[in-house]
Design an enzyme around this catalytic site. Sequence first.
Site, PDB file in Angstrom:
ATOM      1  N   ARG A 125     -23.685 -24.198  20.817  1.00 38.69           N
ATOM      2  CA  ARG A 125     -22.849 -24.735  21.887  1.00 38.69           C
ATOM      3  C   ARG A 125     -23.397 -24.328  23.253  1.00 38.69           C
ATOM      4  NH1 ARG A 125     -19.033 -28.391  23.572  1.00 38.69           N
ATOM      5  NH2 ARG A 125     -17.515 -27.433  24.977  1.00 38.69           N
ATOM      6  N   GLU A 148       0.746  -6.913  -0.585  1.00 37.73           N
ATOM      7  CA  GLU A 148       0.333  -5.619  -1.166  1.00 37.73           C
ATOM      8  C   GLU A 148       0.632  -4.463  -0.200  1.00 37.73           C
ATOM      9  OE1 GLU A 148      -2.928  -5.342  -3.794  1.00 37.73           O
ATOM     10  OE2 GLU A 148      -2.799  -7.431  -4.402  1.00 37.73           O
ATOM     11  N   SER A 186       1.202  -3.598   7.057  1.00 33.49           N
ATOM     12  CA  SER A 186       0.489  -2.557   7.811  1.00 33.49           C
ATOM     13  C   SER A 186       1.398  -1.362   8.072  1.00 33.49           C
ATOM     14  CB  SER A 186      -0.001  -3.122   9.153  1.00 33.49           C
ATOM     15  OG  SER A 186      -1.024  -4.061   8.915  1.00 33.49           O
ATOM     16  N   GLN A 232     -11.530 -18.050  19.461  1.00 35.63           N
ATOM     17  CA  GLN A 232     -11.796 -18.006  20.903  1.00 35.63           C
ATOM     18  C   GLN A 232     -13.234 -18.434  21.214  1.00 35.63           C
ATOM     19  OE1 GLN A 232      -9.225 -17.485  22.642  1.00 35.63           O
ATOM     20  NE2 GLN A 232     -10.074 -17.442  24.702  1.00 35.63           N
ATOM     21  N   SER A 241       9.526  -4.204   1.356  1.00 39.25           N
ATOM     22  CA  SER A 241       8.860  -2.919   1.573  1.00 39.25           C
ATOM     23  C   SER A 241       9.533  -1.789   0.799  1.00 39.25           C
ATOM     24  CB  SER A 241       8.847  -2.584   3.069  1.00 39.25           C
ATOM     25  OG  SER A 241       7.992  -3.478   3.738  1.00 39.25           O
TER      26      SER A 241
HETATM   27  N1  COS Z   1       0.689   6.754  -7.327  1.00 36.97           N
HETATM   28  C1  COS Z   1       1.456   7.384  -8.248  1.00 36.97           C
HETATM   29  N2  COS Z   1       2.759   7.715  -8.015  1.00 36.97           N
HETATM   30  C2  COS Z   1       3.271   7.402  -6.802  1.00 36.97           C
HETATM   31  C3  COS Z   1       2.510   6.754  -5.807  1.00 36.97           C
HETATM   32  C4  COS Z   1       1.156   6.439  -6.100  1.00 36.97           C
HETATM   33  N3  COS Z   1       0.386   5.824  -5.224  1.00 36.97           N
HETATM   34  N4  COS Z   1       3.275   6.568  -4.723  1.00 36.97           N
HETATM   35  C5  COS Z   1       4.481   7.094  -5.023  1.00 36.97           C
HETATM   36  N5  COS Z   1       4.464   7.588  -6.272  1.00 36.97           N
HETATM   37  C6  COS Z   1       5.564   8.286  -6.971  1.00 36.97           C
HETATM   38  C7  COS Z   1       6.037   9.462  -6.150  1.00 36.97           C
HETATM   39  O1  COS Z   1       5.269  10.602  -6.401  1.00 36.97           O
HETATM   40  C8  COS Z   1       7.475   9.619  -6.601  1.00 36.97           C
HETATM   41  O2  COS Z   1       7.489  10.314  -7.826  1.00 36.97           O
HETATM   42  P1  COS Z   1       8.532  11.528  -8.078  1.00 36.97           P
HETATM   43  O3  COS Z   1       9.880  10.882  -7.978  1.00 36.97           O
HETATM   44  O4  COS Z   1       8.205  11.998  -9.458  1.00 36.97           O
HETATM   45  O5  COS Z   1       8.289  12.525  -7.005  1.00 36.97           O
HETATM   46  C9  COS Z   1       7.910   8.182  -6.886  1.00 36.97           C
HETATM   47  O6  COS Z   1       6.702   7.418  -7.080  1.00 36.97           O
HETATM   48  C10 COS Z   1       8.691   7.589  -5.744  1.00 36.97           C
HETATM   49  O7  COS Z   1       7.894   7.644  -4.601  1.00 36.97           O
HETATM   50  P2  COS Z   1       8.469   7.679  -3.114  1.00 36.97           P
HETATM   51  O8  COS Z   1       9.595   8.687  -3.053  1.00 36.97           O
HETATM   52  O9  COS Z   1       7.340   7.856  -2.184  1.00 36.97           O
HETATM   53  O10 COS Z   1       9.099   6.206  -3.013  1.00 36.97           O
HETATM   54  P3  COS Z   1       9.782   5.469  -1.815  1.00 36.97           P
HETATM   55  O11 COS Z   1      10.910   4.701  -2.373  1.00 36.97           O
HETATM   56  O12 COS Z   1      10.066   6.397  -0.679  1.00 36.97           O
HETATM   57  O13 COS Z   1       8.734   4.344  -1.327  1.00 36.97           O
HETATM   58  C11 COS Z   1       6.745   3.193  -0.613  1.00 36.97           C
HETATM   59  C12 COS Z   1       7.391   4.399  -1.313  1.00 36.97           C
HETATM   60  C13 COS Z   1       7.412   2.764   0.660  1.00 36.97           C
HETATM   61  C14 COS Z   1       5.345   3.660  -0.347  1.00 36.97           C
HETATM   62  C15 COS Z   1       6.739   2.019  -1.635  1.00 36.97           C
HETATM   63  O14 COS Z   1       8.044   1.521  -1.812  1.00 36.97           O
HETATM   64  C16 COS Z   1       5.809   0.890  -1.257  1.00 36.97           C
HETATM   65  O15 COS Z   1       4.604   0.963  -1.446  1.00 36.97           O
HETATM   66  N6  COS Z   1       6.373  -0.215  -0.719  1.00 36.97           N
HETATM   67  C17 COS Z   1       5.596  -1.411  -0.453  1.00 36.97           C
HETATM   68  C18 COS Z   1       5.650  -2.284  -1.630  1.00 36.97           C
HETATM   69  C19 COS Z   1       4.586  -3.314  -1.577  1.00 36.97           C
HETATM   70  O16 COS Z   1       3.424  -3.035  -1.350  1.00 36.97           O
HETATM   71  N7  COS Z   1       4.988  -4.551  -1.810  1.00 36.97           N
HETATM   72  C20 COS Z   1       4.065  -5.614  -1.793  1.00 36.97           C
HETATM   73  C21 COS Z   1       4.417  -6.585  -2.828  1.00 36.97           C
HETATM   74  S1  COS Z   1       3.572  -6.386  -4.257  1.00 36.97           S
HETATM   75  S2  COS Z   1       2.076  -7.639  -3.993  1.00 36.97           S
END
Ligand code: COS
Length: 383
Positions: free
Chosen positions: A269, A364, A367, A337, A131
């Site tokens: 059924r 992706e 939740s 069920q 995550s």
């Molecule tokens: N589109 C464009 N830019 C985005 C964005 C989006 N949807 N979401 C975040 N960013 C940008 C932010 O604006 C930020 O940019 P700045 O540093 O210039 O401000 C940068 O990316 C970092 O974003 P943020 O600070 O929100 O990152 P975090 O590390 O706090 O984490 C989450 C964000 C938790 C949302 C992210 O790590 C995530 O989606 N994790 C889940 C990963 C996932 O889905 N894995 C599944 C496997 S891949 S199949």
Amino acid sequence: MIRDEETLNQLLDTLRRFVRERLVPSEQHVAEEDRIPDDILQEMKAMGLFGLSIPEAYGGLGLTMEEEALVAMEIGRTSPAFRSIFGTNNGIGSQGILIDGTEAQKQKYIPRLATGELISSFCLTEPDVGSDAGSLRTTAIRDGDHYVLNGTKRYITNGPEAGLFTVMARTDPDNKGAGGISAFIVEGDTPGLIRGKPDHKMGQKGAHTCDIIFDNCRVPAENIIGGREGVGFKTAMKVLDRGRLHISAVCVGVAERLLADALHFAMERVQFGKPVAEHQLIQALLADSKAESYAGRCMVLDAARQKDEGVNVSTLASCTKLFCSEMVGRVADRAVQIHGGAGYMAEYAVERFYRDVRLFRIYEGTSQIQQLVIARNMIREAQ
Ligand code: COS
């Protein structure tokens, strides 16, 4: 946005028939053999399914998000493994290059993804990084006109068969956050790219994942997506916004399939002298599932239309992914069920789907990650 209703309806009709006549009868075989038969793969390629969302200029069908969502709902009416192999080419495997890549990168790779000649994969997750994607540890250190990649990526969908990987790696070891990450295009036969053994999963047999290990893997510097360091995390997030909508549409399709199976069973059924569908407690299970899958369908189409209009749908994509993946879990549970003892037996498709759909709430973005994205965006917008 639907560009031409008649052409789209033809595609949806063809797909509906293909799903009903070719894919549904093969579901059990695919689950038992853990592989999609070659003839079905060829048919999927011939139908253009590997290039659904790839622009026509690069050999794809160039579907809009709304059109793609409608297609994904049709494909959702069969085992998710069928979608998994071509879904990656349309989604997380190609979108990084399409959204942020240079024209030369698009020309070089996208046409072969569109035909299915190349299968693609998206490498973000690592053994200690799920995550919290921004903390990834795989490194890419510049050495002359190459980057040298080292690290391990985990649970990589299509890893065993992919010929092309989008890889997120840290180019700036001093920056431990998102800003130190870059995205790379790595060809599958690059020395130093090693594939782990296929994982044994709870469900979705026929869709394969494995570790991808980079051991001093030298990637040409020209393969950094967009030619820029430090923006790979943003590329990944943009790719996921789109992917989450696609997965939500698949969830809706699966829910509709499960409900159709459950309704059919309930009408056949007989218990207490009448079909179980006529018992009110079973009707409640059917009705709740119908209402929820309809809500999911409306959400996905609304968010897809807004994306087509150019609206930033990051929040909406997470809303639909959260709702639709949880919704299909509830529908699968009710479908089991309604089938009673039969629902626990491998002979019935609902048993297999019950296991298959569990993944939708995890990949992706879990939740919980969707909740976090939604709430953080709400607070940001209010400030
Ligand atoms: N589109 C464009 N830019 C985005 C964005 C989006 N949807 N979401 C975040 N960013 C940008 C932010 O604006 C930020 O940019 P700045 O540093 O210039 O401000 C940068 O990316 C970092 O974003 P943020 O600070 O929100 O990152 P975090 O590390 O706090 O984490 C989450 C964000 C938790 C949302 C992210 O790590 C995530 O989606 N994790 C889940 C990963 C996932 O889905 N894995 C599944 C496997 S891949 S199949």
